[in-house]
Design an enzyme around this catalytic site. Structure first.
Site, PDB file in Angstrom:
ATOM      1  N   GLU A 134      24.098  31.290   3.102  1.00 25.77           N
ATOM      2  CA  GLU A 134      23.812  31.740   4.448  1.00 25.77           C
ATOM      3  C   GLU A 134      23.934  33.225   4.587  1.00 25.77           C
ATOM      4  O   GLU A 134      24.750  33.817   3.680  1.00 25.77           O
ATOM      5  CB  GLU A 134      24.761  31.024   5.488  1.00 25.77           C
ATOM      6  CG  GLU A 134      24.947  29.642   5.801  1.00 25.77           C
ATOM      7  CD  GLU A 134      25.965  29.267   6.670  1.00 25.77           C
ATOM      8  OE1 GLU A 134      26.570  30.072   7.237  1.00 25.77           O
ATOM      9  OE2 GLU A 134      26.053  28.076   6.648  1.00 25.77           O
ATOM     10  N   ASP A 192      33.315  34.924  14.371  1.00 24.88           N
ATOM     11  CA  ASP A 192      33.841  35.112  13.353  1.00 24.88           C
ATOM     12  C   ASP A 192      35.389  35.665  13.252  1.00 24.88           C
ATOM     13  O   ASP A 192      35.424  36.361  14.474  1.00 24.88           O
ATOM     14  CB  ASP A 192      32.770  36.345  12.720  1.00 24.88           C
ATOM     15  CG  ASP A 192      31.386  35.494  12.390  1.00 24.88           C
ATOM     16  OD1 ASP A 192      31.520  34.453  11.792  1.00 24.88           O
ATOM     17  OD2 ASP A 192      30.516  36.316  12.643  1.00 24.88           O
TER      18      ASP A 192
END
Length: 259
Positions: free
Chosen positions: A46, A57
């Site tokens: 990714e 995140d």
């Protein structure tokens, strides 16, 4: 045939996908990082688009995005770098573009799909893309360019929505291990394991990959035991920050995971 379709058609278990923020630790390191992962036999990568407000995140990936943005990384630069390095990577290793909706909208969605296809990207992950907007605006482009949109599910995702995703998306289903941000974990809880078992028992048509918290042999084994494989992100970013080269970082990652 899309590389992701080929990957899951050939390998049903124990797949490892690694997340790397483009432009981290340096603007020009993206190609070297991807080559190191490819040469080490990583199944899928990714490529993260740095963003100033990455809501899914944790602090490790947030900091890598901040560094990459300061280095001057943009979505256009990322796609140029991927296009340049793609011929030197293993042809059987899919590249998934992972980023947030705002930079993609500013880039232009139709332009994005065309440029992703030209660069050798095989799928997209957009954590903040509403499912209804995917169906109306993105799905036609996904079909046109053979670029699946990988959708995320969490322990809070209702069964009806999971089955909608399973019937309307291609590629694989990204199972977020918990309703939290990315980051390393020592272990998964009994509640998380129950969630993994429940999803496995739904008989979904698409393969599943488990991410968020995979950071040692125990969490890797559990993820692989309940899905087709695991996604590792924060751990690899830490390895990149600690080592002098991407190849050393990949070696450290594999050793930490017991591989």
């Amino acid at each position: 045939m899309n590389r992701i379709t080929r990957l899951f058609g050939k390998n049903k278990k124990n797949l490892l996908s690694v997340f790397a923020t483009a432009g981290f630790p340096h603007l020009d390191s993206t190609g070297e990082v991807l080559r190191a992962l490819s040469d080490a036999g990583i199944d899928m990568v990714e490529v993260g688009v740095p963003f100033s407000d990455p809501m899914a995140d944790g602090p490790v990936i947030q900091e890598s995005s901040s560094v990459a943005l300061r280095e001057g990384m943009t979505l256009a630069t990322l796609l140029r770098q991927v296009k340049d390095v793609r011929p030197s990577l293993r042809d059987d290793m899919p590249l998934v573009l992972m980023g947030y909706l705002n930079p993609m909208m500013r880039y232009g969605i139709e332009r994005l799909f065309a440029d992703c296809k030209e660069a050798g990207i095989d799928a997209l992950i957009v954590p903040d893309l509403p499912f209804d907007e995917y169906m109306s605006e993105f799905r036609p482009l996904c079909v046109e360019h053979d670029l699946p949109m990988i959708m995320l599910i969490t322990p809070e995702t209702e069964e009806k929505r999971i089955r909608q995703i399973d019937s309307s998306c291609d590629g694989f289903i990204y199972m977020v291990s918990s309703a939290s941000t990315t980051g390393t974990r020592d272990s998964f809880s009994p509640e998380q394991e129950r969630y993994f078992r429940d999803i496995a028992g739904m008989g979904l048509a698409h393969p599943r990959m488990i991410g968020f918290g995979v950071s040692n042999p125990a969490t890797l084994r559990m993820a692989c035991g309940h899905a087709s494989g695991a996604i590792v992100g924060s751990l690899f970013i830490k390895c990149l920050a600690a080592e002098d080269s991407p190849r050393a970082a990949v070696s450290r990652l594999l050793a930490t995971l017991g591989l």
